[in-house]
Write an enzyme that holds these catalytic residues in place. Structure first.
Site, PDB file in Angstrom:
ATOM      1  CB  CYS A   1      -4.881   5.851  -7.565  1.00 36.06           C
ATOM      2  SG  CYS A   1      -3.183   5.432  -7.915  1.00 36.06           S
TER       3      CYS A   1
ATOM      4  CE  LYS B   1      -4.574  -3.704   2.949  1.00 34.10           C
ATOM      5  NZ  LYS B   1      -5.375  -3.066   3.993  1.00 34.10           N
TER       6      LYS B   1
ATOM      7  N   GLY C   1      -1.720   4.968  -2.939  1.00 32.07           N
ATOM      8  CA  GLY C   1      -2.352   3.697  -2.627  1.00 32.07           C
ATOM      9  C   GLY C   1      -1.585   2.476  -3.081  1.00 32.07           C
ATOM     10  CD  GLN C   2      -1.567   1.227  -8.019  1.00 35.39           C
ATOM     11  OE1 GLN C   2      -1.452   0.137  -8.548  1.00 35.39           O
ATOM     12  NE2 GLN C   2      -1.797   2.320  -8.707  1.00 35.39           N
TER      13      GLN C   2
ATOM     14  CG  MET D   1      -7.846   6.865  -3.656  1.00 35.73           C
ATOM     15  SD  MET D   1      -6.831   7.205  -5.103  1.00 35.73           S
ATOM     16  CE  MET D   1      -5.302   7.726  -4.342  1.00 35.73           C
TER      17      MET D   1
END
Length: 800
Positions: A170, A86, A383-384, A346
């Site tokens: 999350c 990514k 996750g962000q 998560m």
């Protein structure tokens, strides 16, 4: 990572770059070979990757106002020049053909283009309709200045606490776990733990796919001949499991029993760290009918007694993990010569007992003394890209204020009002609605109990796809003419599809930014290219609406001196940053960041001046000024050898302890069954999650041809035994159905993941397959985070 793998990643970077352009310039973080091949026409600069919370730095190559190349930043300590698939393609995420380019308002059921002036007036009208019924739903993808602007607009401006981020979905349970244990949020360790540990335990997460660059750090060590033990605790076999020395599959929700079983054996074997516990720990339990994060004191004897039922045999019965393996885990934690790093994400957080499970992982580390040394720490991953820096530290949560402050505390409210120079009493003392409650209110008719939210402004997230149980929390509001949805985004999504007003946003290096990653590292970048069409910065959108309200005489958009809430000056004169043509006359990001930085010192989370981040590839807070004027980051918190706030001679100090005695809390939390379990009607478990190619709802990665081509659509992982019973093969369509809704997806048997019999897995990136029509909205009582990892479903073959 092997030499062949490194060569492959470098070749991928070169191929992706040369496919986009043929000229380049030089930068200290760029591979000289790549710079030479690209030529002198490309300008290179640093930026963190746009996607996950790892915080990899990239070198961005720009030519003719377009990103033409991306490469791993060789000077970045996080990723050391490597990127995942990514990351190598992040530049292409800017250039999907369907970028949103103009504001649009729904008229007669259709979205039609309007001017920005009209769009700003529409938002201001919705605020004035009833400020207390206006809500803001943001994201861990908000930059720090963006989140701070939204926070100040809501709590310091319209005096509404109805602001919450998608981070509630999350990492909220990680927050409550840290606060309950240490009195303050965020990990004590850092990524250096991955370089120095002897054992890594992954608690219900899959870093081989979800955090592949971090996974490569300890896999590299294996390739160099170092001995490192990987233990994968999971409900399904994943790519991480394939590299594990021990794959321990457990039954959903039984991770609580496993942690208690480890603690039970540490007590029984006498292998806990008595000195560390005596000096630095207290014991806590929840006994009240209205439990809080501080709980009640518990004696060591009562704590031991509470653990007595969790024998290896009982834990094996609950979890499906053998008694032998429970002994193995306890023996590892009982050996203080080893350094153990726990990783989770998560699987632990998206859990109706997520706070409890976070607390128990911390408890295992504290009680065993595996804490506070490099390689020997519990580490929650996010996750962000700025779930930590923005959602958690800026405090864009319904109950929070910047810098670890909370709205319910009068002293905290006064501190914030003073920093914002607004009248005392401006901030509402009542916490706002958390994410699930906010959307439930929006979907409840006006006039009915709980239906007070009339408008939600969404920025940098896609709740139309990611909210659980969409039939309950989204659909009724869509059909209600009294409800209004505003969405700022970069592409058409499941949320813009149902929105009443759509605002086109700038993305990543189309604007300035500052974010904070999973290891407390604050990272800065500058705008490098212009956004397409009329797309504009999210922070500008907030400031422009604030100014429209100010011009209308809305009292909340004035400070105590009558000035605009976002008043900014240069050389003694106000700069009208609410005008898009003037927004970049000054660095608005820097102004917002420096204002926010005042808050960071209130809870020993000190940030350096903005200019220091311009020079660095990120700095880990607390960042403290030294006598010579330089700024020193902190790798390991609460440890005297590295944390400047630990008292000399204390060795360890938890200086925000909830018991106000410098001690961390070792909790007891019992195992309890999940809220929904398979039965005769719905006999299978469903788990949801991500895949390596896509990020969250696929809004950006779905526009990258290489990533979309690699994983074009969602699927359901089915165990071969269950597939045979259903008489389906790879590619056959099946209906995955719960009590709440259903989706139709193709079957994948023996793919990259392998669920046990009776369990299925569906990724949530595909907007054509909205799996969250199926999932539960039940949530943790403390963090209010929903459980996306387990609910009961049935499978049936779709008709041809």
């Amino acid at each position: 990572m092997t030499t062949d793998r490194r060569a492959f990643l470098k070749l991928a970077a070169l191929s992706a770059a040369t496919a986009a352009a043929s000229t380049a310039g030089a930068s200290s973080g760029i591979d000289p070979e790549l710079a030479k091949r690209m030529g002198s026409g490309v300008r290179w600069d640093k930026a963190p990757c746009r996607f996950c919370g790892t915080g990899c730095h990239v070198q961005v190559g720009v030519q003719n106002n377009k990103v033409v190349a991306v490469a791993g930043d060789q000077e970045a300590p996080v990723n050391r020049g490597l990127l995942c698939m990514k990351g190598y393609h992040v530049g292409l995420a800017l250039y999907g053909k369907d970028r949103l380019r103009t504001p649009m308002l729904r008229k007669d059921g259709e979205l039609v283009p309007i001017s920005w002036d009209e769009a700003i007036r529409v938002v201001a009208d919705r605020v004035e309709l009833d400020p207390k019924g206006f809500a803001f739903y943001g994201s861990g993808q908000w930059t720090i200045p963006e989140g701070y602007a939204a926070q100040k607009f809501m709590k310091g401006g319209i005096a509404s606490n109805h602001i919450d981020p998608n981070a509630r979905l999350c990492m909220a349970s990680a927050v409550t776990g840290f606060i309950a244990t240490y009195g303050v949020d965020e990990p004590n360790g850092c990524y250096q733990d991955l370089d120095e540990c002897d054992v890594i335990i992954t608690w219900g997460n899959n870093p081989a796919e979800m955090h592949p660059v971090l996974f490569s750090r300890f896999m590299d060590r294996r390739s160099r001949g170092e001995e490192i033990t990987l233990i994968d605790l999971s409900t399904r076999r994943t790519r991480t499991s394939a590299h594990a020395d021990h794959y321990l599959r457990f039954n959903p929700q039984s991770d609580l029993a496993i942690a208690n079983g480890i603690l039970h054996l540490l007590v029984r074997n006498g292998t806990w760290d008595k000195e560390f516990v005596d000096k630095h720990c207290s014991f806590r339990v929840h006994e009240s009918d209205k439990p809080t994060l501080t709980g009640e004191a518990m004696s060591f004897e009562d704590w031991k007694k509470a653990l007595e039922p969790y024998t290896p045999e009982y834990v094996a019965e609950l979890s499906g993990v053998s008694a032998k393996d429970i002994h193995m885990l306890a023996d590892l934690f009982g050996d203080r010569d080893k350094r153990i790093t726990s990783l989770w994400c998560m699987g632990v957080n998206q859990h109706t007992r997520g706070t409890a499970m976070n607390c128990l992982i911390h408890a295992v580390h504290l009680f065993s003394g595996h804490f506070g040394r490099p390689g020997d720490n519990p580490t929650s991953l996010t996750g962000q890209p700025s779930a930590c820096g923005t959602a958690r530290e800026v405090g864009t949560l319904a109950h929070a204020l910047p810098g670890g402050r909370v709205v319910a505390n009068a002293e905290h409210r006064q501190q914030s009002e003073d920093f914002w120079n607004v009248p005392s009493g401006r901030i509402d003392p009542k916490p706002g609605k958390h994410t699930v409650a906010m959307w439930k209110s929006w979907s409840t008719p006006k006039g009915e109990e709980g239906g007070d939210i009339h408008t939600i402004w969404v920025q940098v997230t896609n709740p139309g796809q990611t909210m659980p149980n969409r039939n309950l929390l989204i659909e009724p509001g869509v059909k209600d003419p009294d409800k209004f949805l505003i969405c700022s985004d970069v592409y058409p999504t499941a949320t813009t599809e149902i929105a009443d007003l759509v605002l086109p946003s700038a993305m990543w290096v189309e604007k300035n930014g500052v974010v904070g990653n999973s290891e407390r590292r604050t990272q800065q970048w500058f705008k490098m290219v212009d956004p397409p069409g009329q797309a504009r910065d999210d922070a500008w959108q907030v400031i422009a609406v604030a100014r429209e309200l100010f011009d209308r005489g809305f009292e909340g958009m004035k400070d105590k001196d009558g000035k605009f809430l976002f008043h900014m000056e240069q050389e003694g004169r106000e700069v009208p940053v609410w005008q898009w043509s003037r927004y970049y006359e000054i660095n608005v990001d820097e102004r917002l960041f420096e204002e926010y930085r005042q808050f960071s010192r209130l809870k020993h989370k000190d940030l350096a001046p903005y200019a220091e981040y311009v020079k660095a590839r990120g700095l880990r807070w607390p960042v403290v000024e030294q006598p010579d004027g330089t700024w020193r980051e902190t790798r390991f918190r609460f440890a005297e050898f590295d944390d400047p706030y630990v008292k000399p001679g204390a060795k360890h100090e938890f200086y925000h302890s909830t018991t106000h005695d410098g001690r961390a809390q070792v909790w007891f939390h019992p195992y309890t069954p999940p809220p929904e379990v398979p039965d005769e009607e719905y006999p299978m478990w469903l788990c949801t999650g991500r895949v390596i190619e896509h990020w969250h709802s696929g809004t950006m990665t779905g526009r990258v041809p290489q990533l979309r081509g690699s994983m074009p659509s969602a699927y359901v992982e089915v165990n071969r035994q269950d597939a045979q019973a259903l008489a389906v093969q790879n590619g056959d369509l099946v209906i995955v159905e719960s009590r709440r809704g259903s989706v139709t997806v193709p079957v994948w048997i023996d793919g990259r993941g392998s669920p046990p019999p009776g369990t299925v897995f569906v990724p949530f990136f595909d907007e054509r397959t909205k799996i969250n029509f199926v999932t539960l909205h039940e949530h943790d009582p403390f963090s209010k985070q929903p459980d996306f990892k387990k609910c009961a479903v049935r499978l049936r073959k779709a008709e041809a």
